[in-house]
Design a protein around this motif. Structure first.
Motif, short mmCIF file in Angstrom:
data_model
loop_
_atom_site.label_atom_id
_atom_site.label_comp_id
_atom_site.label_asym_id
_atom_site.label_seq_id
_atom_site.Cartn_x
_atom_site.Cartn_y
_atom_site.Cartn_z
N UNK A 1 0.82 -1.21 0.00
CA UNK A 1 0.00 0.00 0.00
C UNK A 1 0.86 1.26 0.00
N UNK A 2 2.01 1.21 0.67
CA UNK A 2 2.92 2.36 0.67
C UNK A 2 3.48 2.62 -0.72
N UNK A 3 3.74 1.57 -1.46
CA UNK A 3 4.25 1.71 -2.82
C UNK A 3 3.20 2.34 -3.73
N UNK A 4 1.95 1.95 -3.54
CA UNK A 4 0.87 2.55 -4.33
C UNK A 4 0.70 4.02 -3.98
N UNK A 5 0.84 4.35 -2.68
CA UNK A 5 0.79 5.77 -2.26
C UNK A 5 1.95 6.54 -2.90
N UNK A 6 3.13 5.93 -2.95
CA UNK A 6 4.29 6.58 -3.56
C UNK A 6 4.06 6.81 -5.05
N UNK B 1 14.68 -0.49 -0.76
CA UNK B 1 13.86 -0.92 0.37
C UNK B 1 14.17 -0.02 1.56
N UNK B 2 13.52 -0.27 2.69
CA UNK B 2 13.67 0.64 3.83
C UNK B 2 14.96 0.37 4.61
N UNK B 3 15.38 1.37 5.37
CA UNK B 3 16.68 1.35 6.04
C UNK B 3 16.61 1.01 7.52
N UNK B 4 15.46 0.56 8.01
CA UNK B 4 15.35 0.16 9.42
C UNK B 4 15.64 -1.33 9.50
N UNK B 5 16.92 -1.66 9.68
CA UNK B 5 17.38 -3.03 9.49
C UNK B 5 16.81 -4.03 10.51
N UNK B 6 16.41 -3.56 11.67
CA UNK B 6 15.85 -4.50 12.65
C UNK B 6 14.50 -5.05 12.20
N UNK B 7 13.88 -4.38 11.23
CA UNK B 7 12.63 -4.87 10.66
C UNK B 7 12.84 -5.44 9.25
N UNK B 8 14.10 -5.71 8.92
CA UNK B 8 14.42 -6.25 7.61
C UNK B 8 14.67 -7.75 7.68
N UNK B 9 14.77 -8.37 6.51
CA UNK B 9 15.23 -9.74 6.39
C UNK B 9 16.70 -9.69 5.97
N UNK B 10 17.45 -10.76 6.17
CA UNK B 10 18.91 -10.72 5.94
C UNK B 10 19.33 -10.32 4.54
N UNK B 11 18.46 -10.53 3.57
CA UNK B 11 18.84 -10.27 2.18
C UNK B 11 19.05 -8.79 1.87
N UNK B 12 18.69 -7.91 2.80
CA UNK B 12 18.96 -6.48 2.56
C UNK B 12 20.45 -6.24 2.39
N UNK B 13 21.27 -7.15 2.91
CA UNK B 13 22.72 -6.98 2.82
C UNK B 13 23.25 -7.06 1.39
N UNK C 1 8.53 3.12 6.52
CA UNK C 1 7.11 3.47 6.60
C UNK C 1 6.78 4.83 6.00
N UNK C 2 7.51 5.26 5.01
CA UNK C 2 7.28 6.59 4.43
C UNK C 2 7.08 6.51 2.92
N UNK C 3 5.85 6.76 2.47
CA UNK C 3 5.56 6.75 1.04
C UNK C 3 6.29 7.88 0.32
N UNK C 4 6.39 9.02 0.97
CA UNK C 4 7.08 10.15 0.33
C UNK C 4 8.57 9.86 0.16
N UNK C 5 9.15 9.16 1.12
CA UNK C 5 10.57 8.80 1.01
C UNK C 5 10.78 7.78 -0.10
N UNK C 6 9.82 6.86 -0.27
CA UNK C 6 9.90 5.91 -1.38
C UNK C 6 9.90 6.66 -2.70
N UNK C 7 8.98 7.61 -2.84
CA UNK C 7 8.89 8.40 -4.06
C UNK C 7 10.18 9.18 -4.31
N UNK C 8 10.72 9.80 -3.27
CA UNK C 8 11.97 10.55 -3.40
C UNK C 8 13.12 9.64 -3.81
N UNK C 9 13.16 8.44 -3.22
CA UNK C 9 14.24 7.49 -3.52
C UNK C 9 14.19 7.04 -4.97
N UNK C 10 12.98 6.81 -5.49
CA UNK C 10 12.82 6.42 -6.89
C UNK C 10 13.34 7.52 -7.80
#
Length: 371
Positions: free
Chosen positions: A207-212, A294-306, A320-329
Protein backbone atom coordinates in the motif's frame (compact mmCIF):
# COMPACT_ATOMS: atom_id res chain seq x y z
CA UNK A 1 30.54 -40.18 2.66
CA UNK A 2 29.50 -38.89 6.09
CA UNK A 3 26.00 -39.15 7.53
CA UNK A 4 24.31 -35.83 8.17
CA UNK A 5 20.96 -35.58 9.95
CA UNK A 6 19.02 -32.51 8.83
CA UNK A 7 15.86 -31.50 10.70
CA UNK A 8 13.76 -28.74 9.15
CA UNK A 9 10.28 -27.36 9.72
CA UNK A 10 9.27 -27.47 6.05
CA UNK A 11 10.79 -28.28 2.64
CA UNK A 12 10.35 -25.08 0.61
CA UNK A 13 10.88 -25.26 -3.15
CA UNK A 14 13.20 -22.26 -3.20
CA UNK A 15 15.74 -24.25 -1.13
CA UNK A 16 16.09 -26.88 -3.83
CA UNK A 17 19.53 -25.65 -4.92
CA UNK A 18 21.28 -25.94 -1.56
CA UNK A 19 19.36 -29.06 -0.54
CA UNK A 20 20.46 -30.86 -3.73
CA UNK A 21 24.10 -29.92 -3.13
CA UNK A 22 23.99 -31.10 0.48
CA UNK A 23 22.35 -34.34 -0.61
CA UNK A 24 25.17 -34.92 -3.09
CA UNK A 25 27.99 -33.93 -0.73
CA UNK A 26 26.85 -35.98 2.28
CA UNK A 27 24.76 -39.03 3.09
CA UNK A 28 21.88 -36.84 4.20
CA UNK A 29 18.92 -38.04 6.19
CA UNK A 30 16.20 -35.44 5.86
CA UNK A 31 13.44 -34.92 8.42
CA UNK A 32 10.88 -32.33 7.35
CA UNK A 33 7.87 -31.04 9.25
CA UNK A 34 4.46 -31.05 7.61
CA UNK A 35 3.79 -27.32 7.82
CA UNK A 36 0.71 -26.05 5.99
CA UNK A 37 1.84 -22.86 4.31
CA UNK A 38 1.30 -20.86 1.12
CA UNK A 39 5.00 -21.22 0.29
CA UNK A 40 5.41 -23.73 -2.54
CA UNK A 41 6.75 -27.04 -1.30
CA UNK A 42 9.68 -29.01 -2.67
CA UNK A 43 9.25 -32.26 -4.58
CA UNK A 44 10.74 -34.56 -1.94
CA UNK A 45 11.50 -37.23 -4.53
CA UNK A 46 14.60 -35.31 -5.61
CA UNK A 47 16.28 -36.07 -2.24
CA UNK A 48 17.50 -39.35 -0.75
CA UNK A 49 16.40 -40.63 2.65
CA UNK A 50 13.46 -38.32 3.34
CA UNK A 51 11.11 -38.72 6.31
CA UNK A 52 8.24 -36.56 7.46
CA UNK A 53 7.65 -35.40 11.02
CA UNK A 54 4.39 -34.17 12.46
CA UNK A 55 4.53 -30.54 13.55
CA UNK A 56 2.21 -30.21 16.53
CA UNK A 57 1.23 -27.04 18.37
CA UNK A 58 2.81 -27.05 21.82
CA UNK A 59 0.40 -25.47 24.32
CA UNK A 60 -0.24 -22.45 22.09
CA UNK A 61 1.03 -20.97 18.83
CA UNK A 62 3.69 -20.17 17.70
CA UNK A 63 5.28 -22.90 19.84
CA UNK A 64 5.41 -26.32 18.22
CA UNK A 65 6.94 -29.78 18.64
CA UNK A 66 8.25 -32.08 15.91
CA UNK A 67 7.02 -35.54 16.87
CA UNK A 68 9.59 -38.26 16.37
CA UNK A 69 12.61 -35.98 16.30
CA UNK A 70 13.95 -36.77 19.80
CA UNK A 71 14.66 -40.42 19.06
CA UNK A 72 17.06 -39.38 16.27
CA UNK A 73 19.64 -38.54 18.95
CA UNK A 74 19.77 -42.23 19.87
CA UNK A 75 20.80 -43.34 16.41
CA UNK A 76 24.46 -44.38 16.39
CA UNK A 77 24.81 -43.58 12.68
CA UNK A 78 24.07 -39.88 13.33
CA UNK A 79 26.87 -37.87 14.92
CA UNK A 80 26.20 -34.51 13.28
CA UNK A 81 22.87 -32.67 13.21
CA UNK A 82 22.00 -29.59 11.17
CA UNK A 83 18.73 -28.22 12.56
CA UNK A 84 16.59 -25.21 11.77
CA UNK A 85 17.36 -22.89 14.68
CA UNK A 86 13.82 -21.85 15.52
CA UNK A 87 13.46 -20.73 19.14
CA UNK A 88 9.74 -21.59 19.01
CA UNK A 89 10.42 -25.27 18.27
CA UNK A 90 10.32 -27.01 21.65
CA UNK A 91 11.70 -30.30 20.31
CA UNK A 92 14.82 -28.48 19.07
CA UNK A 93 15.38 -27.13 22.58
CA UNK A 94 15.11 -30.64 24.00
CA UNK A 95 17.41 -32.17 21.38
CA UNK A 96 20.09 -29.55 22.04
CA UNK A 97 19.78 -29.87 25.84
CA UNK A 98 19.93 -33.68 25.75
CA UNK A 99 22.96 -33.53 23.47
CA UNK A 100 24.73 -31.27 25.96
CA UNK A 101 23.90 -33.47 28.92
CA UNK A 102 23.90 -37.04 27.65
CA UNK A 103 25.12 -37.18 24.05
CA UNK A 104 28.42 -35.30 24.15
CA UNK A 105 29.60 -37.23 21.12
CA UNK A 106 26.99 -35.47 18.94
CA UNK A 107 27.53 -32.19 17.08
CA UNK A 108 24.50 -29.87 17.03
CA UNK A 109 24.46 -27.05 14.47
CA UNK A 110 21.68 -24.52 13.99
CA UNK A 111 20.72 -22.88 10.69
CA UNK A 112 18.97 -19.67 11.62
CA UNK A 113 18.21 -15.98 11.28
CA UNK A 114 19.79 -15.53 14.70
CA UNK A 115 19.24 -11.98 15.96
CA UNK A 116 17.06 -9.34 14.32
CA UNK A 117 17.81 -6.39 16.60
CA UNK A 118 14.21 -5.93 17.72
CA UNK A 119 14.33 -8.48 20.56
CA UNK A 120 13.06 -7.33 23.95
CA UNK A 121 14.81 -8.39 27.18
CA UNK A 122 12.77 -11.54 27.65
CA UNK A 123 13.24 -12.77 24.10
CA UNK A 124 16.95 -11.91 24.21
CA UNK A 125 17.31 -13.90 27.43
CA UNK A 126 15.78 -17.04 25.94
CA UNK A 127 17.60 -16.65 22.63
CA UNK A 128 20.93 -16.41 24.42
CA UNK A 129 20.23 -19.72 26.13
CA UNK A 130 18.91 -21.32 22.96
CA UNK A 131 21.84 -20.46 20.69
CA UNK A 132 24.39 -21.28 23.39
CA UNK A 133 23.13 -24.88 23.23
CA UNK A 134 24.42 -25.29 19.67
CA UNK A 135 28.04 -26.10 18.82
CA UNK A 136 27.79 -23.38 16.17
CA UNK A 137 25.19 -21.50 14.14
CA UNK A 138 24.96 -20.87 10.41
CA UNK A 139 23.46 -17.41 9.89
CA UNK A 140 21.83 -15.72 6.93
CA UNK A 141 23.65 -12.42 7.34
CA UNK A 142 26.53 -10.39 8.78
CA UNK A 143 24.10 -8.04 10.53
CA UNK A 144 22.85 -10.91 12.70
CA UNK A 145 26.42 -12.04 13.36
CA UNK A 146 27.38 -8.55 14.54
CA UNK A 147 24.38 -8.39 16.87
CA UNK A 148 25.13 -11.83 18.31
CA UNK A 149 28.75 -10.89 18.93
CA UNK A 150 27.49 -7.87 20.84
CA UNK A 151 25.42 -10.31 22.91
CA UNK A 152 28.57 -12.23 23.82
CA UNK A 153 28.70 -14.98 21.21
CA UNK A 154 32.15 -15.64 19.75
CA UNK A 155 32.79 -15.18 16.04
CA UNK A 156 34.30 -18.66 15.68
CA UNK A 157 30.86 -20.18 16.32
CA UNK A 158 28.94 -17.94 13.93
CA UNK A 159 29.17 -18.65 10.19
CA UNK A 160 27.45 -16.42 7.63
CA UNK A 161 25.85 -18.61 5.00
CA UNK A 162 23.54 -16.07 3.29
CA UNK A 163 20.59 -17.43 1.28
CA UNK A 164 19.93 -18.59 -2.26
CA UNK A 165 17.34 -19.50 -4.83
CA UNK A 166 17.49 -21.88 -7.81
CA UNK A 167 20.75 -20.32 -8.97
CA UNK A 168 21.85 -22.74 -11.70
CA UNK A 169 18.47 -22.76 -13.42
CA UNK A 170 18.20 -19.00 -13.10
CA UNK A 171 21.73 -18.52 -14.47
CA UNK A 172 20.83 -20.43 -17.62
CA UNK A 173 17.81 -18.18 -18.04
CA UNK A 174 19.83 -15.04 -17.33
CA UNK A 175 22.29 -15.88 -20.08
CA UNK A 176 19.44 -16.07 -22.59
CA UNK A 177 17.73 -12.79 -21.67
CA UNK A 178 17.51 -9.69 -23.84
CA UNK A 179 15.52 -6.42 -23.66
CA UNK A 180 11.93 -6.60 -24.86
CA UNK A 181 8.90 -4.32 -25.23
CA UNK A 182 6.96 -6.31 -22.63
CA UNK A 183 5.96 -3.30 -20.54
CA UNK A 184 5.48 -0.88 -23.40
CA UNK A 185 3.08 -3.30 -25.04
CA UNK A 186 1.11 -3.87 -21.83
CA UNK A 187 0.88 -0.31 -20.54
CA UNK A 188 0.87 1.44 -23.90
CA UNK A 189 3.44 4.01 -22.78
CA UNK A 190 7.22 4.46 -22.42
CA UNK A 191 7.25 5.28 -18.70
CA UNK A 192 9.82 3.83 -16.31
CA UNK A 193 8.85 0.44 -14.93
CA UNK A 194 8.82 -0.50 -11.25
CA UNK A 195 8.33 -4.08 -10.09
CA UNK A 196 7.64 -6.00 -6.92
CA UNK A 197 7.83 -9.79 -6.93
CA UNK A 198 6.67 -11.71 -3.88
CA UNK A 199 3.60 -12.47 -1.82
CA UNK A 200 1.11 -9.64 -1.34
CA UNK A 201 0.89 -9.73 2.44
CA UNK A 202 0.67 -6.97 5.08
CA UNK A 203 4.34 -7.26 6.05
CA UNK A 204 5.33 -6.28 2.49
CA UNK A 205 3.44 -2.94 2.79
CA UNK A 206 2.57 -2.66 -0.90
CA UNK A 207 0.00 0.00 0.00
CA UNK A 208 2.92 2.36 0.67
CA UNK A 209 4.25 1.71 -2.82
CA UNK A 210 0.87 2.55 -4.33
CA UNK A 211 0.79 5.77 -2.26
CA UNK A 212 4.29 6.58 -3.56
CA UNK A 213 3.11 5.98 -7.13
CA UNK A 214 0.30 8.47 -6.55
CA UNK A 215 2.76 11.05 -5.15
CA UNK A 216 4.91 10.66 -8.25
CA UNK A 217 1.88 11.03 -10.53
CA UNK A 218 0.73 14.17 -8.70
CA UNK A 219 4.24 15.58 -9.23
CA UNK A 220 3.90 15.05 -12.97
CA UNK A 221 6.07 11.91 -13.05
CA UNK A 222 4.59 8.82 -14.66
CA UNK A 223 5.73 5.36 -13.60
CA UNK A 224 4.31 1.92 -14.24
CA UNK A 225 4.15 -0.68 -11.48
CA UNK A 226 3.93 -4.45 -11.94
CA UNK A 227 3.05 -6.64 -8.95
CA UNK A 228 4.08 -10.26 -9.52
CA UNK A 229 2.53 -12.40 -6.81
CA UNK A 230 -0.70 -13.24 -5.05
CA UNK A 231 -1.71 -13.14 -1.43
CA UNK A 232 -4.26 -12.14 1.14
CA UNK A 233 -3.99 -8.43 0.29
CA UNK A 234 -4.49 -8.73 -3.44
CA UNK A 235 -8.17 -7.76 -3.39
CA UNK A 236 -7.70 -4.78 -1.03
CA UNK A 237 -4.73 -3.53 -3.06
CA UNK A 238 -6.76 -3.67 -6.27
CA UNK A 239 -9.42 -1.62 -4.51
CA UNK A 240 -6.81 0.92 -3.37
CA UNK A 241 -5.44 1.26 -6.91
CA UNK A 242 -8.94 1.91 -8.19
CA UNK A 243 -9.58 4.52 -5.49
CA UNK A 244 -6.39 6.35 -6.45
CA UNK A 245 -7.22 6.20 -10.18
CA UNK A 246 -4.01 4.32 -10.92
CA UNK A 247 -5.50 1.41 -12.87
CA UNK A 248 -3.72 2.41 -16.08
CA UNK A 249 -0.34 2.28 -14.35
CA UNK A 250 -0.59 -0.82 -12.13
CA UNK A 251 -0.46 -4.37 -13.47
CA UNK A 252 -1.55 -7.10 -11.09
CA UNK A 253 0.27 -9.90 -12.86
CA UNK A 254 -0.64 -12.48 -10.22
CA UNK A 255 1.32 -15.37 -8.77
CA UNK A 256 3.77 -16.83 -11.25
CA UNK A 257 5.86 -19.98 -10.81
CA UNK A 258 7.07 -19.92 -14.41
CA UNK A 259 10.65 -18.74 -13.99
CA UNK A 260 10.99 -17.92 -17.70
CA UNK A 261 8.21 -15.35 -17.37
CA UNK A 262 9.54 -14.09 -14.02
CA UNK A 263 12.99 -13.62 -15.54
CA UNK A 264 11.61 -11.56 -18.42
CA UNK A 265 9.50 -9.40 -16.10
CA UNK A 266 12.40 -8.67 -13.76
CA UNK A 267 15.07 -8.17 -16.43
CA UNK A 268 12.99 -5.60 -18.31
CA UNK A 269 12.01 -3.62 -15.21
CA UNK A 270 14.01 -0.56 -14.22
CA UNK A 271 13.78 -0.84 -10.45
CA UNK A 272 12.41 -3.27 -7.87
CA UNK A 273 10.72 -1.59 -4.90
CA UNK A 274 10.08 -3.46 -1.63
CA UNK A 275 8.39 -1.17 0.95
CA UNK A 276 8.34 -3.76 3.75
CA UNK A 277 11.00 -6.35 4.53
CA UNK A 278 12.74 -7.25 1.30
CA UNK A 279 13.69 -10.90 1.83
CA UNK A 280 14.40 -13.10 -1.18
CA UNK A 281 12.77 -10.52 -3.45
CA UNK A 282 16.18 -8.81 -3.46
CA UNK A 283 18.01 -11.96 -4.54
CA UNK A 284 15.43 -12.79 -7.19
CA UNK A 285 15.53 -9.29 -8.61
CA UNK A 286 19.31 -8.88 -8.65
CA UNK A 287 19.78 -12.33 -10.15
CA UNK A 288 18.21 -10.94 -13.30
CA UNK A 289 19.98 -7.58 -13.07
CA UNK A 290 17.38 -5.27 -11.56
CA UNK A 291 18.45 -3.05 -8.61
CA UNK A 292 16.39 -2.96 -5.42
CA UNK A 293 15.28 -0.21 -3.08
CA UNK A 294 13.86 -0.92 0.37
CA UNK A 295 13.67 0.64 3.83
CA UNK A 296 16.68 1.35 6.04
CA UNK A 297 15.35 0.16 9.42
CA UNK A 298 17.38 -3.03 9.49
CA UNK A 299 15.85 -4.50 12.65
CA UNK A 300 12.63 -4.87 10.66
CA UNK A 301 14.42 -6.25 7.61
CA UNK A 302 15.23 -9.74 6.39
CA UNK A 303 18.91 -10.72 5.94
CA UNK A 304 18.84 -10.27 2.18
CA UNK A 305 18.96 -6.48 2.56
CA UNK A 306 22.72 -6.98 2.82
CA UNK A 307 22.87 -7.62 -0.94
CA UNK A 308 21.89 -3.98 -1.47
CA UNK A 309 24.89 -1.68 -1.70
CA UNK A 310 24.05 2.01 -1.87
CA UNK A 311 24.44 3.33 -5.40
CA UNK A 312 25.62 0.00 -6.78
CA UNK A 313 22.83 -2.56 -6.49
CA UNK A 314 20.13 -0.36 -5.01
CA UNK A 315 19.30 2.16 -2.32
CA UNK A 316 17.40 2.72 0.92
CA UNK A 317 14.50 4.95 1.95
CA UNK A 318 12.97 5.87 5.32
CA UNK A 319 10.89 3.24 7.06
CA UNK A 320 7.11 3.47 6.60
CA UNK A 321 7.28 6.59 4.43
CA UNK A 322 5.56 6.75 1.04
CA UNK A 323 7.08 10.15 0.33
CA UNK A 324 10.57 8.80 1.01
CA UNK A 325 9.90 5.91 -1.38
CA UNK A 326 8.89 8.40 -4.06
CA UNK A 327 11.97 10.55 -3.40
CA UNK A 328 14.24 7.49 -3.52
CA UNK A 329 12.82 6.42 -6.89
CA UNK A 330 13.40 9.88 -8.33
CA UNK A 331 16.93 10.12 -6.87
CA UNK A 332 17.84 6.75 -8.28
CA UNK A 333 16.60 7.65 -11.75
CA UNK A 334 18.43 10.98 -11.78
CA UNK A 335 21.74 9.33 -10.91
CA UNK A 336 21.57 6.00 -12.70
CA UNK A 337 19.17 6.30 -15.62
CA UNK A 338 22.13 6.23 -18.01
CA UNK A 339 23.98 3.50 -16.12
CA UNK A 340 21.51 0.66 -16.51
CA UNK A 341 24.03 -1.86 -17.84
CA UNK A 342 26.62 -0.92 -15.22
CA UNK A 343 24.05 -1.46 -12.47
CA UNK A 344 22.88 -4.70 -14.07
CA UNK A 345 26.42 -6.10 -13.96
CA UNK A 346 26.87 -4.99 -10.33
CA UNK A 347 23.70 -6.92 -9.42
CA UNK A 348 24.95 -10.01 -11.24
CA UNK A 349 28.29 -9.80 -9.47
CA UNK A 350 26.76 -9.52 -5.98
CA UNK A 351 24.58 -12.59 -6.46
CA UNK A 352 27.25 -14.67 -8.17
CA UNK A 353 29.73 -14.10 -5.34
CA UNK A 354 27.66 -14.39 -2.18
CA UNK A 355 24.10 -15.63 -2.75
CA UNK A 356 24.38 -19.02 -4.39
CA UNK A 357 23.96 -22.63 -3.21
CA UNK A 358 27.65 -23.15 -4.01
CA UNK A 359 28.64 -20.36 -1.62
CA UNK A 360 26.45 -21.86 1.09
CA UNK A 361 27.85 -25.36 0.58
CA UNK A 362 31.44 -24.15 0.89
CA UNK A 363 30.69 -22.44 4.21
CA UNK A 364 29.03 -25.61 5.49
CA UNK A 365 31.84 -27.89 4.27
CA UNK A 366 34.47 -25.67 5.87
CA UNK A 367 32.83 -25.52 9.29
CA UNK A 368 30.76 -28.67 9.79
CA UNK A 369 32.50 -31.17 12.06
CA UNK A 370 31.95 -34.92 12.26
CA UNK A 371 32.95 -37.33 15.01
Amino acid sequence: MKNLCIIYNFAAQYREGIFRLLDKEYDCYWFFGDNKTDIKGLDLNILKNVSLLKNRVFLLRPFYFQSGSLKLLQRKDFSTFLILGDVFCISTWIIAILAKLFYRDKHIYFWSHGWYGKENRIRSFFKKIFFSLADATFLYGNYAKKLMQEEGFTADKLFVIHNSLLYQKQLELRNSLFPSNLYKEHFGNSARNLIFIGRLTPVKKIDLLIEALLILKQSGLQYNLTLVGGGIQEASLKELVEQKYLNDNVWFYGACYDEIKNAELIYNADLCVSPGNVGLTAIHSMMFGTPVITHSCFKFQMPEFEAIHEGLTGSFFDYDSASSIADCIVRWDKKYIDKREEVRLACFNEIDKFWTPQFQLEIIKTNLKFK
